[in-house]
Design a protein around this motif. Structure first.
Motif, PDB file in Angstrom:
ATOM      1  N   ASP A 135       1.275  13.865  12.005  1.00 53.77           N
ATOM      2  CA  ASP A 135       1.421  12.770  11.151  1.00 53.77           C
ATOM      3  C   ASP A 135       0.373  12.472   9.994  1.00 53.77           C
ATOM      4  O   ASP A 135       0.779  11.954   8.952  1.00 53.77           O
ATOM      5  CB  ASP A 135       1.085  11.348  12.173  1.00 53.77           C
ATOM      6  N   SER A 136      -0.720  12.963  10.448  1.00 53.73           N
ATOM      7  CA  SER A 136      -1.885  13.106   9.372  1.00 53.73           C
ATOM      8  C   SER A 136      -1.437  13.765   8.262  1.00 53.73           C
ATOM      9  O   SER A 136      -1.702  13.626   6.974  1.00 53.73           O
ATOM     10  CB  SER A 136      -3.046  13.640   9.994  1.00 53.73           C
ATOM     11  N   GLU A 137      -1.038  14.942   8.443  1.00 55.04           N
ATOM     12  CA  GLU A 137      -0.498  16.025   7.318  1.00 55.04           C
ATOM     13  C   GLU A 137       0.771  15.240   6.591  1.00 55.04           C
ATOM     14  O   GLU A 137       0.713  15.448   5.480  1.00 55.04           O
ATOM     15  CB  GLU A 137      -0.016  17.394   7.940  1.00 55.04           C
ATOM     16  N   LYS A 138       1.435  14.750   7.274  1.00 51.56           N
ATOM     17  CA  LYS A 138       2.521  13.934   6.578  1.00 51.56           C
ATOM     18  C   LYS A 138       2.118  12.875   5.672  1.00 51.56           C
ATOM     19  O   LYS A 138       2.479  12.777   4.381  1.00 51.56           O
ATOM     20  CB  LYS A 138       3.754  13.280   7.612  1.00 51.56           C
ATOM     21  N   ALA A 141       0.239  14.473   2.776  1.00 54.84           N
ATOM     22  CA  ALA A 141       1.289  14.959   1.896  1.00 54.84           C
ATOM     23  C   ALA A 141       1.899  13.803   1.097  1.00 54.84           C
ATOM     24  O   ALA A 141       1.915  13.916  -0.071  1.00 54.84           O
ATOM     25  CB  ALA A 141       2.357  15.625   2.610  1.00 54.84           C
ATOM     26  N   ALA A 142       2.300  12.594   1.980  1.00 51.68           N
ATOM     27  CA  ALA A 142       2.683  11.384   1.033  1.00 51.68           C
ATOM     28  C   ALA A 142       1.708  10.845   0.161  1.00 51.68           C
ATOM     29  O   ALA A 142       2.046  10.656  -1.215  1.00 51.68           O
ATOM     30  CB  ALA A 142       3.262  10.470   2.095  1.00 51.68           C
ATOM     31  N   ALA A 143       0.533  10.951   0.510  1.00 50.07           N
ATOM     32  CA  ALA A 143      -0.602  10.451  -0.228  1.00 50.07           C
ATOM     33  C   ALA A 143      -0.784  11.324  -1.510  1.00 50.07           C
ATOM     34  O   ALA A 143      -0.965  10.815  -2.747  1.00 50.07           O
ATOM     35  CB  ALA A 143      -1.834  10.208   0.427  1.00 50.07           C
ATOM     36  N   GLN A 144      -0.782  12.591  -1.311  1.00 51.63           N
ATOM     37  CA  GLN A 144      -0.862  13.593  -2.271  1.00 51.63           C
ATOM     38  C   GLN A 144       0.502  13.321  -2.995  1.00 51.63           C
ATOM     39  O   GLN A 144       0.166  13.396  -4.365  1.00 51.63           O
ATOM     40  CB  GLN A 144      -0.810  15.145  -1.541  1.00 51.63           C
ATOM     41  N   ALA A 145       1.574  13.318  -2.583  1.00 48.53           N
ATOM     42  CA  ALA A 145       2.850  12.839  -3.654  1.00 48.53           C
ATOM     43  C   ALA A 145       2.623  11.688  -4.555  1.00 48.53           C
ATOM     44  O   ALA A 145       3.066  11.917  -5.572  1.00 48.53           O
ATOM     45  CB  ALA A 145       3.915  12.918  -2.670  1.00 48.53           C
TER      46      ALA A 145
END
Lengths: 342, 121
Positions: A135-138, A141-145
């Motif tokens: 979840d954290s990675e997601k 990733a979402a934050a990075q996106a």
């Protein structure tokens, strides 16, 4: 079984005792101790020791039968009591040992359960941890996106701003150039206008000079009026131009063509002889004939009008022949030049 | 001559055996090994630290001394009988010591279980 034997023995001894010496304190204590031991856990948990106690008690009883008051009887009874107590102690110890073993087994079982539960918790925790990590990675990733998206938007905005700046600069440059061109053109136009005006005035002056040589020219409020005698242009009562008149009109037309930018009004006038309506029609036809000729010679048709004035605007007395001759005329009014660049 | 010699030897042997038997009966030592070793064992298992076991250890010691005193007085049978008391008390002291240790261990084990269950309901 041993208890039963003991009771039989005690009964047997008691029957004897009834007619013999009373047992010693040691023997009484030994009997009691053995009974207590045999009724306790020793019967099952320490049978060998209880058996030894029983044998010791039997020896004491036998000794009592032989010599009730002897030291040997007392010592044997004492030993029997101690052996009985020993059996009882071993029985109790066996009970404690069983309790300890059970407690240890429970402890081991509970510990095993805890270890198992701990392992399960660990597995669950690892699973949850992996899930949390996923979840954290997601989220990362979402934050990075989102950050990339914002960066892209910012880059686009920056590019748009830069383009806008460039375009604005280009527009400003174009505007400046256009303004400069406009100024230049305006200057040129003004210069050209001035030159045109000068040329026009020059041509007008030349035309006036030429017209003055062939016709009467007069400056009036309505414009420059060129007056042509009617007798020169038409036969009496006719509206067709004479051939001699055409030569005259050619000269007038040449002069007017140099000022073709001016609006012309061709007015026909008659004397007072004849009816007014006739004179009106005649004057109109004559004005149109002159106009048509001038158009034929190249003067712009949209800049020339024909108007019949009839006998209403005499310039001389109709009573005399000379006066009437002067009133029969065609006037070409050259309107004043409008203020323009043309 | 030879016959006389055999008889003399036989008489001598009988005399020696008789003397030996008589001497053995009169000076047989008191067998305290069992009681002594029992007392030592009780001491080694810590009977002195267990109140009830300590009592019987003390009794065993006193009875051993009484037996020795009786033996010294020539009361050999009574001394031997007293040694039986000493042995029995020493044996009981050992059992009580073991029992106390076992009881303590059982209580400790049960306390551990209770604590474990309390800590991990």
């Amino acid at each position: 079984m041993k208890t039963k034997q003991f009771l039989i023995l005690v009964t047997f001894v008691a029957l004897f005792a009834g007619c013999a010496t009373a047992p010693s304190t040691e023997l009484i204590s030994a009997r009691s101790a053995y009974q207590q031991a045999s009724e306790g856990p020793a019967g099952q948990l320490a049978p060998a020791e209880l058996h030894k106690a029983h044998e010791a008690l039997v020896l004491a009883e036998e000794s009592f039968k032989k010599d009730p008051d002897s030291y040997k009887t007392k010592d044997l009874a004492y030993v029997a009591q101690r052996k009985s107590e020993n059996a009882g102690a071993l029985g109790a110890m066996a009970v404690d040992k069983a309790s300890k073993d059970k407690a240890n087994a429970d402890f081991q079982k509970k510990q095993t359960e805890l270890v198992k539960q701990g392992k399960q918790d660990l597995i669950d925790s690892e699973k949850q941890g992996k899930q949390d990590l996923s979840d954290s990675e997601k989220r990362t990733a979402a934050a990075q996106a989102e950050l990339d998206k914002r960066a892209a938007v910012q880059a686009t905005k920056d590019k748009a701003d830069a383009d806008f700046q460039r375009q604005q600069a280009a527009v400003q440059a174009n505007k400046d150039k256009a303004d400069a061109d406009f100024q230049k053109k305006q200057t040129e136009i003004v210069q050209q206008g001035k030159q045109d005006l000068i040329d026009s005035e020059k041509r007008t002056a030349e035309a006036l000079t030429a017209l003055a040589a062939i016709a009467a020219v007069k400056e009036e409020e309505r414009g420059l009026v060129v007056t042509l005698s009617g007798s020169v242009l038409f036969r009496s009562g006719k509206s067709a131009l004479l051939s001699s008149a055409q030569v005259k009109l050619d000269q007038v037309a040449n002069a007017l063509l140099s000022v073709r930018a001016r609006n012309l009004i061709v007015e026909g006038h008659t004397d007072s002889q004849g009816s007014e309506s006739y004179n009106q029609g005649l004057s109109q036809r004559r004005a149109e004939a002159v106009r048509d000729y001038l158009v034929q010679r190249g003067y712009p048709s949209d800049r020339i009008q024909a108007r019949g004035k009839g006998e209403g605007n005499p310039i001389a007395d109709n009573a005399s022949p000379e006066g009437r001759a002067n009133n029969r005329r065609v006037e070409i009014i050259i309107e004043r030049m409008q203020t323009s660049n043309q | 001559m030879r016959h006389i010699s055999k008889i003399r030897i036989m008489v001598l042997a009988v005399a020696v055996v008789a003397i030996a038997i008589a001497a053995g009966c009169k000076s047989a030592p008191l067998r305290t090994e069992a009681s002594t070793s029992g007392i030592r064992a009780a001491e080694e298992v810590g009977a002195a630290k267990v109140p009830q076991a300590s009592l019987h250890l003390q009794l065993a010691r006193e009875e051993l001394e009484l037996a020795k005193g009786l033996d010294a007085k020539g009361e050999k049978d009574q001394a031997a009988s007293m040694l039986l008391r000493a042995e029995a008390d020493a044996e009981l002291a050992i059992a009580l010591s073991h029992g106390d240790a076992e009881r303590l261990e059982a209580e400790k084990a049960m306390a551990q279980v209770r604590q474990l269950r309390k800590d991990n309901p």
